[in-house]
Design a protein around this motif. Structure first.
Motif, PDB file in Angstrom:
ATOM      1  N   GLY A 160      -9.329   2.786  11.850  1.00 19.60           N
ATOM      2  CA  GLY A 160      -8.870   2.011  11.073  1.00 19.60           C
ATOM      3  C   GLY A 160      -7.315   2.024  10.880  1.00 19.60           C
ATOM      4  N   GLN A 161      -6.946   3.152  11.201  1.00 21.33           N
ATOM      5  CA  GLN A 161      -5.281   3.252  11.365  1.00 21.33           C
ATOM      6  C   GLN A 161      -4.878   2.360  12.672  1.00 21.33           C
ATOM      7  OE1 GLN A 161      -4.968   7.594  12.092  1.00 21.33           O
ATOM      8  NE2 GLN A 161      -4.713   7.997   9.846  1.00 21.33           N
ATOM      9  N   LEU A 162      -5.665   2.221  13.809  1.00 22.29           N
ATOM     10  CA  LEU A 162      -5.310   1.543  14.751  1.00 22.29           C
ATOM     11  C   LEU A 162      -5.416  -0.015  14.354  1.00 22.29           C
ATOM     12  CD1 LEU A 162      -7.309   3.154  17.730  1.00 22.29           C
ATOM     13  CD2 LEU A 162      -4.858   3.109  17.371  1.00 22.29           C
ATOM     14  N   TRP A 163      -6.383  -0.563  13.673  1.00 20.19           N
ATOM     15  CA  TRP A 163      -6.757  -1.656  13.057  1.00 20.19           C
ATOM     16  C   TRP A 163      -5.374  -2.013  12.290  1.00 20.19           C
ATOM     17  CZ3 TRP A 163      -6.577  -5.044   9.018  1.00 20.19           C
ATOM     18  CH2 TRP A 163      -7.064  -6.212   9.220  1.00 20.19           C
ATOM     19  N   LEU A 164      -4.948  -1.157  11.318  1.00 21.60           N
ATOM     20  CA  LEU A 164      -3.875  -1.544  10.307  1.00 21.60           C
ATOM     21  C   LEU A 164      -2.508  -1.771  11.165  1.00 21.60           C
ATOM     22  CD1 LEU A 164      -4.707   0.809   7.421  1.00 21.60           C
ATOM     23  CD2 LEU A 164      -4.795  -1.622   7.450  1.00 21.60           C
ATOM     24  N   ARG A 165      -2.220  -0.761  12.072  1.00 18.40           N
ATOM     25  CA  ARG A 165      -1.087  -0.996  13.064  1.00 18.40           C
ATOM     26  C   ARG A 165      -1.137  -2.169  13.801  1.00 18.40           C
ATOM     27  NH1 ARG A 165      -1.476   4.979  14.335  1.00 18.40           N
ATOM     28  NH2 ARG A 165      -2.655   4.459  16.099  1.00 18.40           N
ATOM     29  N   ASP A 166      -2.329  -2.619  14.460  1.00 23.54           N
ATOM     30  CA  ASP A 166      -2.303  -3.733  15.267  1.00 23.54           C
ATOM     31  C   ASP A 166      -2.271  -4.908  14.441  1.00 23.54           C
ATOM     32  OD1 ASP A 166      -2.986  -5.372  17.309  1.00 23.54           O
ATOM     33  OD2 ASP A 166      -4.786  -4.910  17.725  1.00 23.54           O
ATOM     34  N   LYS A 211      -9.564   4.069   6.142  1.00 22.35           N
ATOM     35  CA  LYS A 211     -11.174   4.718   6.258  1.00 22.35           C
ATOM     36  C   LYS A 211     -12.196   3.690   6.261  1.00 22.35           C
ATOM     37  CE  LYS A 211     -14.240   8.320   4.753  1.00 22.35           C
ATOM     38  NZ  LYS A 211     -15.030   7.929   5.601  1.00 22.35           N
ATOM     39  N   VAL A 212     -11.930   2.891   4.989  1.00 20.78           N
ATOM     40  CA  VAL A 212     -12.930   1.702   4.757  1.00 20.78           C
ATOM     41  C   VAL A 212     -12.988   0.824   6.136  1.00 20.78           C
ATOM     42  CG1 VAL A 212     -13.399  -0.269   3.496  1.00 20.78           C
ATOM     43  CG2 VAL A 212     -12.647   1.689   2.573  1.00 20.78           C
ATOM     44  N   ILE A 213     -11.848   0.517   6.764  1.00 17.77           N
ATOM     45  CA  ILE A 213     -11.964  -0.553   7.743  1.00 17.77           C
ATOM     46  C   ILE A 213     -12.465   0.299   9.137  1.00 17.77           C
ATOM     47  CG2 ILE A 213     -10.294  -1.505   9.479  1.00 17.77           C
ATOM     48  CD1 ILE A 213      -8.678  -2.403   7.021  1.00 17.77           C
ATOM     49  N   GLY A 214     -12.219   1.633   9.163  1.00 14.37           N
ATOM     50  CA  GLY A 214     -12.588   2.185  10.459  1.00 14.37           C
ATOM     51  C   GLY A 214     -14.058   2.539  10.282  1.00 14.37           C
ATOM     52  N   ASP A 215     -14.640   2.911   9.045  1.00 12.37           N
ATOM     53  CA  ASP A 215     -15.985   3.115   8.885  1.00 12.37           C
ATOM     54  C   ASP A 215     -16.773   1.736   9.221  1.00 12.37           C
ATOM     55  OD1 ASP A 215     -15.573   5.769   8.299  1.00 12.37           O
ATOM     56  OD2 ASP A 215     -16.053   5.362   5.981  1.00 12.37           O
ATOM     57  N   LEU A 242       0.857  -1.363  -0.129  1.00 12.94           N
ATOM     58  CA  LEU A 242      -0.109   0.152   0.077  1.00 12.94           C
ATOM     59  C   LEU A 242       0.820   1.359  -0.006  1.00 12.94           C
ATOM     60  CD1 LEU A 242      -2.746  -0.773   2.794  1.00 12.94           C
ATOM     61  CD2 LEU A 242      -3.131  -0.983   0.270  1.00 12.94           C
ATOM     62  N   ASP A 243       0.660   2.171  -1.034  1.00 15.95           N
ATOM     63  CA  ASP A 243       1.155   3.404  -0.823  1.00 15.95           C
ATOM     64  C   ASP A 243       0.372   4.185   0.261  1.00 15.95           C
ATOM     65  OD1 ASP A 243      -0.971   4.733  -1.962  1.00 15.95           O
ATOM     66  OD2 ASP A 243      -0.051   4.697  -3.877  1.00 15.95           O
ATOM     67  N   ASP A 244       0.986   5.413   0.543  1.00 15.60           N
ATOM     68  CA  ASP A 244       0.486   6.270   1.500  1.00 15.60           C
ATOM     69  C   ASP A 244      -1.066   6.672   1.428  1.00 15.60           C
ATOM     70  OD1 ASP A 244       2.637   6.182   3.021  1.00 15.60           O
ATOM     71  OD2 ASP A 244       3.536   8.268   2.460  1.00 15.60           O
ATOM     72  N   HIS A 245      -1.345   7.067   0.293  1.00 15.20           N
ATOM     73  CA  HIS A 245      -2.806   7.325  -0.311  1.00 15.20           C
ATOM     74  C   HIS A 245      -3.699   6.012  -0.193  1.00 15.20           C
ATOM     75  CE1 HIS A 245      -6.152   9.080  -2.039  1.00 15.20           C
ATOM     76  NE2 HIS A 245      -6.308   8.309  -2.788  1.00 15.20           N
ATOM     77  N   GLN A 246      -3.209   5.022  -0.452  1.00 17.11           N
ATOM     78  CA  GLN A 246      -4.152   3.618  -0.500  1.00 17.11           C
ATOM     79  C   GLN A 246      -4.184   3.264   1.236  1.00 17.11           C
ATOM     80  OE1 GLN A 246      -1.520   1.161  -2.978  1.00 17.11           O
ATOM     81  NE2 GLN A 246      -3.234   0.951  -4.176  1.00 17.11           N
ATOM     82  N   ARG A 247      -2.975   3.534   1.761  1.00 18.62           N
ATOM     83  CA  ARG A 247      -3.188   3.043   3.411  1.00 18.62           C
ATOM     84  C   ARG A 247      -4.184   3.831   4.041  1.00 18.62           C
ATOM     85  NH1 ARG A 247       0.674   0.082   6.698  1.00 18.62           N
ATOM     86  NH2 ARG A 247       0.164   0.478   8.607  1.00 18.62           N
ATOM     87  N   ASP A 248      -4.263   5.139   3.705  1.00 15.98           N
ATOM     88  CA  ASP A 248      -5.148   6.229   4.297  1.00 15.98           C
ATOM     89  C   ASP A 248      -6.549   5.886   3.612  1.00 15.98           C
ATOM     90  OD1 ASP A 248      -5.740   8.331   6.096  1.00 15.98           O
ATOM     91  OD2 ASP A 248      -6.275   9.402   4.120  1.00 15.98           O
ATOM     92  N   ALA A 249      -6.730   5.398   2.784  1.00 12.89           N
ATOM     93  CA  ALA A 249      -8.158   5.130   1.989  1.00 12.89           C
ATOM     94  C   ALA A 249      -8.575   3.879   2.831  1.00 12.89           C
ATOM     95  CB  ALA A 249      -8.110   5.046   0.658  1.00 12.89           C
TER      96      ALA A 249
END
Length: 191
Positions: free
Chosen positions: A153-159, A134-138, A124-131
């Motif tokens: 979503g950021q927490l989920w990805l880091r975890d 958002k999908v996971i977080g929503d 994932l590039d930075d833009h994709q990671r952010d997108a």
């Protein structure tokens, strides 16, 4: 994280045996199998197996928090995740991994899912990671009042990233860690 695998008379496990079980590491005297041997087996098992199983279980729990494949919410979620993550999302797409992948994870095939998660995140590039965040977080936001979707979503990805790394590290421990630790203690002791 370095977990002590050696056993000494002053260690926590030895103290527990003496205080709680009223036994010493060399009990019974002259026997082939002593309490110390059993404690070493328990210690090694706890370090390697429990840590590995805990990391695997947590990785399963992270995916279990997401919308389920094959449901209307799940189909929309996984489609949005693929759109946000591009071809990287195929690493964790339920159609590519299949249901048996998590069954194998629960039975000890831990590296396969962890490698897929890390490959997904690495591509994932930075833009994709952010997108993707958002999908996971929503998808997670409806269950909590703590934060907005993007942050969850950021927490989920880091975890997921850290947990996948722990799974791979725990798998490595089974084969390589003892020699690495011996070299580590020698090098640091001689510095």
């Amino acid at each position: 994280m370095i977990i002590r695998r050696f056993l000494d008379n002053d260690g926590e496990l030895a103290q527990h045996l003496a205080q709680q079980l009223n036994t010493t590491l060399d009990w019974p005297q002259g026997a082939g199998l002593t309490a110390g041997h059993v404690a070493k087996i328990a210690s090694a098992t706890t370090c390697d197996v429990a840590y590995n199983q805990a990391a695997n279980g947590h990785l399963i729990d992270l995916f279990a928090a997401l919308p389920l494949p094959g449901t209307p919410d799940g189909n929309a979620f996984w489609g949005a995740l693929e759109e946000a993550g591009g071809t990287a999302a195929l690493y964790i797409d339920p159609g590519n991994m299949g249901g048996p992948a998590f069954d194998r994870l629960a039975r000890g095939n831990e590296a396969g899912i962890a490698n897929r998660v890390l490959s997904f995140l690495a591509e994932l590039d930075d833009h994709q990671r952010d997108a993707v965040a958002k999908v996971i977080g929503d998808a997670l936001a409806h269950d909590t009042l703590v934060a907005d979707g993007r942050y969850l979503g950021q927490l989920w990805l880091r975890d997921a990233e850290t947990t996948a790394w722990h799974v791979l590290l725990a798998k490595r421990r089974l084969h390589e860690t003892q020699d690495d630790r011996t070299r580590f203690f020698e090098a640091w002791g001689n510095s």
